[in-house]
Design an enzyme around this catalytic site. Structure first.
Site, short mmCIF file in Angstrom:
data_model
loop_
_atom_site.label_atom_id
_atom_site.label_comp_id
_atom_site.label_asym_id
_atom_site.label_seq_id
_atom_site.Cartn_x
_atom_site.Cartn_y
_atom_site.Cartn_z
N CYS A 68 0.88 -1.36 0.08
CA CYS A 68 -0.06 0.04 -0.09
C CYS A 68 0.76 1.19 0.00
O CYS A 68 0.90 1.96 0.97
CB CYS A 68 -0.84 0.09 1.22
SG CYS A 68 -2.30 -1.13 0.93
N THR A 69 1.79 1.48 -0.97
CA THR A 69 2.34 2.57 -1.53
C THR A 69 2.64 2.93 -2.68
O THR A 69 2.79 2.08 -3.27
CB THR A 69 3.89 2.73 -0.51
OG1 THR A 69 4.69 3.52 -1.05
CG2 THR A 69 4.62 1.07 -0.40
#
Ligand SMILES: Cc1ncc(COP(=O)(O)O)c(C=O)c1O
EC number: 4.1.1.20
Length: 407
Positions: free
Chosen positions: A357-358
């Site tokens: 999640c980046t």
């Protein structure tokens, strides 16, 4: 569409299914049990070693295990190279499992007392980074009744032009400034320690043969001057390394044969004090980077804002460098391929992203690939160096990558 780097010669020109050491990528995944998977081709590594040997007669080859310290890979490398260079007590322990201590040297700033003691007890050579480190090593040797083997790492006044990572020619945490090196040699010898010579490392990831040759010639001259000043013949001079590999579009491979020729010329004219000295070149990525492929499976293909995202099951947690977050200023694409459709025409522009999640977790940014569907395998090349061990595997709790040495 943004360009990708060149597929390494060991895999370029393949059509259809990607094969590694003669077997399909899918077969290696099956053997390993799952993706994501790093596969390292032993034959390609041996080929690089043979190329080095042909280009550099009579120069020892050291492998800097920081590039890839996988124990199975070290077992494969041990018979091929003359020495291992390590950078921590952990690496020392790993290296000792496959090479005798007399063939291991330990460089790196901030060696703790327990690290110095481990090297001294094993009989490995310390590439000393400072006067303070030498003083601590001598004291440890005396307390334990052991003779430390110590080389002086010199911070040279020269730099390796065009290198991705310069480590000389400026104030530095690495090594002792050249003007103070001879005095430190005298301290080591006067204390009765086993002075092993000089370690002079000017930089990494250089592709320009002229620049590497120039740095090697200057290193040789510097070693001659320092040895004369110290009044002693160094048993070994580690000339550094810095041989780069082509990661990105436009990168031209290093002409190692030309470097070898220029080094032979420089050697012929070396200072008399170096006549009996052995020389070593210390390489990491050039030996192993191109032999490694990271295989990751497509989990999802989605559209957003008119763009296609191919989501795969591994990313910067295993292959930080390919995401552009390991030592590069501008993000550029490593070579990627659809492992089931090598050499096929480019059909669409996609971004290949990992599961983290980046927004940093991007293995391919607007690259052109044959159409990829859920279940397909994506190959990320140049995964043999600074991959698994140089990536934040624990970040976000995904499983570690599997690793295999094949061939
Ligand atoms: C002292 C030393 N040796 C060897 C290496 C390995 O460099 P490369 O993998 O670029 O050959 C490095 C890289 O930082 C280094 O600092």
């Amino acid at each position: 569409m943004k360009p990708m780097g060149p597929v390494p010669v060991g895999f370029a020109g393949q059509q259809g299914t990607l094969t590694i050491a003669g077997k399909a990528a899918e077969a290696w995944v099956e053997a390993a049990g799952d993706t994501p998977l790093f596969v390292y081709d032993r034959g390609l590594i041996a080929g690089q070693v043979a190329r080095f040997r042909a280009a550099f007669a009579d120069v020892d080859l050291h492998y800097a295990i920081k590039a890839n310290p996988l124990p199975l890979l070290l077992d494969a490398m041990a018979p091929l190279v003359d020495g291992f260079d390590v950078a921590s007590k952990g690496e020392l322990a790993t290296a000792l499992a496959s090479k005798p201590a007399a063939r291991i040297s330990f460089a790196g700033p901030g060696k703790r007392d327990d690290e110095l003691a481990a090297a001294i007890e094993a009989g490995a050579t310390l590439n000393a980074e400072s006067e303070g480190e030498v003083a601590r090593a001598l004291a440890i040797g005396e307390r334990r009744g052991l003779t430390p083997r110590i080389a002086v790492r010199v911070n040279p006044e020269l730099e390796l032009r065009g290198s991705g990572m310069r480590m000389g020619g400026r104030p530095s945490p690495f090594g002792v400034d050249a003007v103070r090196a001879a005095a430190l040699v005298r301290v080591i010898r006067d204390a009765g320690a086993d002075w092993r010579g000089f370690h002079i490392y000017a930089g990494s990831q250089a592709l320009d043969a002229g620049a590497v040759a120039e740095a090697q010639a200057a290193t040789l001259a510097l070693a001659g001057r320092l040895a004369a000043e110290a009044g002693a013949m160094p048993p070994l001079v580690n000339l550094g390394g810095g041989f780069g590999v082509p990661y990105f579009a436009g990168d031209v491979p290093l002409d190692v044969e030309a470097v070898g020729e220029r080094l032979a010329e420089a050697m012929a004219g070396r200072a008399d004090v170096l006549r009996e000295t052995r020389f070593a070149i210390e390489l990491g990525r050039w030996l192993v980077a191109e032999a490694g492929v990271y295989l990751t499976r497509v989990v999802d293909v989605k559209q957003s804002g008119g763009e296609t995202f191919v989501v795969v099951d591994g990313g910067l947690n295993h292959q930080l460098a390919a995401s552009g977050n390991f030592g590069t200023v501008v993000r550029r694409n490593y070579p990627l391929a659809h492992a089931g459709a090598m050499g096929a025409d480019v059909i669409e522009e996609v971004s290949v992203v990992g599961p983290l999640c980046t927004p940093l977790d991007r293995l391919g940014d607007h690259v052109g690939l044959p159409r990829l569907s859920v279940g397909d395998l994506v190959a990320v090349f140049l995964a043999g160096a600074y991959g698994a061990s140089a990536s934040p595997a624990g970040f976000l709790g995904h499983p570690p990558a599997r690793e295999m040495v094949v061939g």
